[in-house]
Design a protein around this motif. Structure first.
Motif, mmCIF file in Angstrom:
data_model
loop_
_atom_site.group_PDB
_atom_site.id
_atom_site.type_symbol
_atom_site.label_atom_id
_atom_site.label_comp_id
_atom_site.label_asym_id
_atom_site.label_seq_id
_atom_site.Cartn_x
_atom_site.Cartn_y
_atom_site.Cartn_z
ATOM 1 N N UNK A 130 47.252 -70.909 -6.009
ATOM 2 C CA UNK A 130 46.413 -70.806 -4.808
ATOM 3 C C UNK A 130 44.964 -71.185 -5.119
ATOM 4 N N UNK A 131 44.457 -70.723 -6.259
ATOM 5 C CA UNK A 131 43.060 -71.005 -6.606
ATOM 6 C C UNK A 131 42.815 -72.491 -6.858
ATOM 7 N N UNK A 132 43.743 -73.140 -7.557
ATOM 8 C CA UNK A 132 43.526 -74.561 -7.870
ATOM 9 C C UNK A 132 43.725 -75.424 -6.623
ATOM 10 N N UNK A 133 44.414 -74.890 -5.619
ATOM 11 C CA UNK A 133 44.610 -75.660 -4.394
ATOM 12 C C UNK A 133 43.322 -75.792 -3.587
ATOM 13 N N UNK A 134 42.391 -74.865 -3.765
ATOM 14 C CA UNK A 134 41.145 -74.886 -2.990
ATOM 15 C C UNK A 134 40.300 -76.119 -3.305
ATOM 16 N N UNK A 135 39.930 -76.394 -4.578
ATOM 17 C CA UNK A 135 39.112 -77.595 -4.816
ATOM 18 C C UNK A 135 39.856 -78.891 -4.534
ATOM 19 N N UNK A 136 41.177 -78.912 -4.727
ATOM 20 C CA UNK A 136 41.937 -80.131 -4.459
ATOM 21 C C UNK A 136 41.872 -80.498 -2.982
ATOM 22 N N UNK A 137 42.130 -79.523 -2.117
ATOM 23 C CA UNK A 137 42.072 -79.802 -0.678
ATOM 24 C C UNK A 137 40.639 -80.060 -0.210
ATOM 25 N N UNK A 138 39.678 -79.405 -0.844
ATOM 26 C CA UNK A 138 38.274 -79.623 -0.494
ATOM 27 C C UNK A 138 37.874 -81.067 -0.789
ATOM 28 N N UNK A 139 38.206 -81.546 -1.987
ATOM 29 C CA UNK A 139 37.902 -82.926 -2.354
ATOM 30 C C UNK A 139 38.624 -83.909 -1.435
#
Length: 216
Positions: A130-139
């Motif tokens: 869940x945590x690593x999904x945040x910057x990926x979707x943000x970028x």
């Protein structure tokens, strides 16, 4: 035996996802140059990552430069750095916790505590995903928004790089592996939660009747 094999499979998927997050964090290809101008044959390609940007010449030469200032970086880059590093550390913790409580190890006696430790390891893997999904979707959101924004010059438009796809694959592995570990541990705990009760064999007395103490 089946639950132990599925637990090992979940642990393997979690490890692969953890390695994928580390790989995506280090790669400079979070966003790359978009060839949408009139002349798509360009002399160089620009890669931009969390830690550096690289310029790849058409001759094959590549020059990379680490970002000079941390505070001058955009918010998504700073958040991506922090979250990917946290996920890398949490993945190591999840690996150790899961190994300690796994059915194939003897660090702790089998029981409820062992199952709870494995569930904690699987939950940490899910949290990592869940945590690593945040910057990926943000970028990805920023890249897509700038790509379709008419006010952004074509030379500054970017496309999603390979690091984003590697990160999404790692996220899927972390989530699936964590869920598999938790489900196998919960099923194992349910199977062992009801102890088997044995009753003493009934022995006849001298007069041919069964002793009353053999009845429950």
């Amino acid at each position: 035996m089946t639950s132990a094999a599925l637990e090992i499979l979940g642990l393997g998927l979690g490890i692969l996802g953890w390695v994928g997050v580390i790989l995506a964090c280090g790669l400079p290809m979070w966003q790359v140059s978009a060839f949408i101008d009139v002349n798509i044959v360009v002399a160089q390609t620009i890669w931009e990552g969390l830690w550096m940007n690289c310029v790849v010449q058409s001759t094959g030469q590549m020059q990379c430069k680490v970002y000079d200032s941390i505070l001058a970086l955009p918010a998504e880059v700073q958040a991506g750095r922090a979250l990917t590093v946290v996920v890398a550390l949490l993945g190591l913790v999840a690996l150790m916790v899961t190994v300690v409580g796994a059915q194939c190890t003897n660090c702790i006696r089998p029981g409820k505590m062992k199952s709870r430790i494995v569930i904690a390891g699987g939950a940490i893997y899910i949290l990592c995903g869940v945590l690593v999904l945040i910057p990926l979707c943000w970028f990805a959101n920023i890249v897509i928004s700038d790509f379709y924004d008419p006010t952004v010059p074509p030379s500054q438009k970017r496309e999603m790089g390979a690091a984003l796809y590697i990160g999404w694959a790692a996220t899927a592995l972390l989530l699936f592996g964590g869920c598999l570990i938790c489900c196998c541990s919960c099923s194992q705990r349910d199977e062992t939660s009801f102890p088997v009760k044995y009753s003493a064999p009934r022995r006849p007395t001298s007069n041919g009747e069964y002793d009353k103490k053999n009845y429950v």
